[in-house]
Design an enzyme around this catalytic site. Structure first.
Site, PDB file in Angstrom:
ATOM      1  N   LYS A  39      17.093 -20.866 -15.668  1.00 18.73           N
ATOM      2  CA  LYS A  39      15.807 -21.375 -15.165  1.00 18.73           C
ATOM      3  C   LYS A  39      15.719 -21.171 -13.655  1.00 18.73           C
ATOM      4  O   LYS A  39      16.736 -20.938 -12.990  1.00 18.73           O
ATOM      5  CB  LYS A  39      15.667 -22.870 -15.504  1.00 18.73           C
ATOM      6  CG  LYS A  39      16.719 -23.753 -14.843  1.00 18.73           C
ATOM      7  CD  LYS A  39      16.653 -25.183 -15.340  1.00 18.73           C
ATOM      8  CE  LYS A  39      17.740 -26.039 -14.687  1.00 18.73           C
ATOM      9  NZ  LYS A  39      17.809 -27.388 -15.262  1.00 18.73           N
ATOM     10  N   TYR A  82      12.829 -23.415  19.762  1.00 17.54           N
ATOM     11  CA  TYR A  82      11.787 -24.449  19.756  1.00 17.54           C
ATOM     12  C   TYR A  82      12.371 -25.803  20.127  1.00 17.54           C
ATOM     13  O   TYR A  82      13.451 -26.177  19.669  1.00 17.54           O
ATOM     14  CB  TYR A  82      11.190 -24.586  18.350  1.00 17.54           C
ATOM     15  CG  TYR A  82      10.181 -23.525  17.988  1.00 17.54           C
ATOM     16  CD1 TYR A  82       9.016 -23.351  18.724  1.00 17.54           C
ATOM     17  CD2 TYR A  82      10.390 -22.724  16.878  1.00 17.54           C
ATOM     18  CE1 TYR A  82       8.092 -22.389  18.351  1.00 17.54           C
ATOM     19  CE2 TYR A  82       9.466 -21.760  16.497  1.00 17.54           C
ATOM     20  CZ  TYR A  82       8.318 -21.599  17.251  1.00 17.54           C
ATOM     21  OH  TYR A  82       7.392 -20.652  16.882  1.00 17.54           O
TER      22      TYR A  82
HETATM   23  C1  LIG Z   1      19.166 -27.566 -15.630  1.00 12.70           C
HETATM   24  C2  LIG Z   1      19.579 -28.045 -16.957  1.00 12.70           C
HETATM   25  C3  LIG Z   1      20.881 -27.790 -17.421  1.00 12.70           C
HETATM   26  C4  LIG Z   1      21.950 -27.146 -16.569  1.00 12.70           C
HETATM   27  O1  LIG Z   1      22.418 -28.064 -15.610  1.00 12.70           O
HETATM   28  P1  LIG Z   1      23.594 -27.666 -14.616  1.00 12.70           P
HETATM   29  O2  LIG Z   1      23.917 -28.881 -13.860  1.00 12.70           O
HETATM   30  O3  LIG Z   1      23.087 -26.583 -13.748  1.00 12.70           O
HETATM   31  O4  LIG Z   1      24.720 -27.182 -15.472  1.00 12.70           O
HETATM   32  C5  LIG Z   1      21.169 -28.158 -18.720  1.00 12.70           C
HETATM   33  N1  LIG Z   1      20.243 -28.777 -19.503  1.00 12.70           N
HETATM   34  C6  LIG Z   1      19.004 -29.057 -19.070  1.00 12.70           C
HETATM   35  C7  LIG Z   1      18.046 -29.731 -19.971  1.00 12.70           C
HETATM   36  C8  LIG Z   1      18.633 -28.720 -17.788  1.00 12.70           C
HETATM   37  O5  LIG Z   1      17.404 -28.998 -17.347  1.00 12.70           O
END
Ligand SMILES: *Cc1c(COP(=O)(O)O)cnc(C)c1O
Length: 384
Positions: A44, A274
């Site tokens: 994702k 800045y």
């Molecule tokens: C993002 C996510 C994961 C993975 O989590 P990590 O901490 O990156 O391993 C797993 N399950 C769901 C539902 C998630 O949203």
């Protein structure tokens, strides 16, 4: 002037993505859980900033059983890129996306009855059955059917003849905190009860899954028959895993690099950047690099971050600005315009883990790699 000419050369700021490191990290996970547990590679948010299509392709080649995304759009993009493994969409879907999920084989997570209803209608129209995974909220308080409503939800889902519950999942709130292991245990128990309630109402989910990176490495009792690691695949673990996970041999996958654009002598008493927040205490040599917070090099690293130049650490001086950052390279022997500068990742045997930048900036390593913006081209490297 044609497109190729316009694309030639360009600003020397890029993110190097080491696909061999990604593969090695995947194998670490596989070795950890063994052959009996399936592994979903979570890609994702553009694979936490690393590039979803390229990372998913390598994970598929390494034997990832599933791919995990947050939105249907991310799932559709994987299909357009030619990925063929089953894709689970954690966030469910929104108006008008049920048909697309069905057509492109993106399995949605479901947590409301109207979602089941929309999928049921789409599947009936297509003469098919829609597979879904139902999420149970066992204590995260975010997405999911509340655990104390799971039995009723399971019963109501029986009313949708074209929807099949192929999996059940939950998500841990604190699998990385040993002080909360009791809470994690409660979540696990609630999930087991919900699974039993679904089975008692005639559902036959093939998959039961709970484990993110932290649970994959620290809670084997919560593996179910599939784990869903994200961060560890990208070598992010120091602010992700609890101490009981030990120090796994995970490799950073992303290195953010740029090059020295300008060198100048600065005199004692002069200020830089800045807000004039840095004042030279001595005669200095300052390098300007063409990368800033619009690239994801976060402003909180102003006067606090450090980079690698010629195998040496050099401090960030003054405020990080949108497109430019200043470095104190006074002590870097032989530094020249064009020298490679590593803002994040590995260079010449030294490492600047995303976890270190995150600690300095007061955030999590995930936010650092996710934040490397679209302006920064990803360059994929692999020797295997
Ligand atoms: C993002 C996510 C994961 C993975 O989590 P990590 O901490 O990156 O391993 C797993 N399950 C769901 C539902 C998630 O949203």
């Amino acid at each position: 002037m044609n497109e190729a000419m316009l694309a030639a050369g360009g600003r020397p700021t890029w993110a190097e993505i080491d696909l061999d490191a990604l593969a090695a990290n995947f194998r670490q996970v596989r070795a950890r859980v063994g052959a009996g547990v399936k592994v979903m590679g979570v890609v994702k948010a553009d694979a936490y900033g690393h590039g979803a299509a390229e990372c998913a392709r390598r994970l598929e080649a390494e034997g990832a059983d599933w791919l995990g995304v947050a939105t249907p759009e991310e799932g559709f993009a994987l299909r357009r890129a030619g990925l063929s493994r089953p894709v689970l969409c954690f966030g469910g879907f929104w108006d008008g996306q049920a048909e697309g999920c069905l057509a492109l084989g993106v399995t949605p997570v479901v947590y409301r009855l109207d979602m089941a209803s929309a999928l049921d209608a789409a599947a009936r129209a297509a003469g098919r059955t829609a597979d879904v995974h139902v999420k149970v909220d066992t204590g995260m308080g975010r997405l999911g059917v509340r655990h104390d409503y799971a039995a009723e939800f399971a019963g109501r889902l029986r009313g949708f003849g074209h929807v099949r519950v192929a999996g059940l999942l939950t998500h841990f709130a604190a699998a990385d905190e040993p002080g909360r292991d009791c809470f994690t245990g409660d979540q696990l128990k609630r999930f087991r009860d919900a699974v039993a309630a679904f089975r008692a109402r005639g559902h036959q989910p093939e998959y039961e899954h709970m484990a993110n990176s932290a649970a994959t490495f620290a809670h084997p009792e919560a593996w179910g028959n599939m784990v869903r690691p994200g961060g560890v695949l990208y070598g992010l673990w120091r602010d992700v895993l609890p101490p009981q996970a030990g120090e796994p041999a995970l490799r950073p996958v992303m290195s953010l690099r740029t090059r020295v654009t300008l060198l100048k002598a600065v005199h004692a008493g002069e200020t830089l950047g800045y807000g004039c927040t840095y004042e030279a205490a001595r005669e200095m040599l300052v390098a300007t690099v063409p990368a800033g917070y619009a690239d994801g090099y976060v402003r909180a690293l102003s006067n606090r971050g450090r980079v690698i130049v010629r195998g040496q650490f050099a401090p960030v001086v003054g405020r990080v600005s949108m497109d430019l950052t200043l470095l104190d390279v006074t002590d870097v022997e032989g530094v020249r315009v064009g020298d490679r500068v590593t803002l994040l990742g590995a260079d010449s045997g030294r490492v600047l883990p995303a976890e270190d930048l995150a600690r300095t900036a007061g955030t999590l390593s995930y936010e650092i790699t996710c934040g490397v913006s679209a302006r920064v081209p990803r360059r994929y490297v692999s020797a295997e």
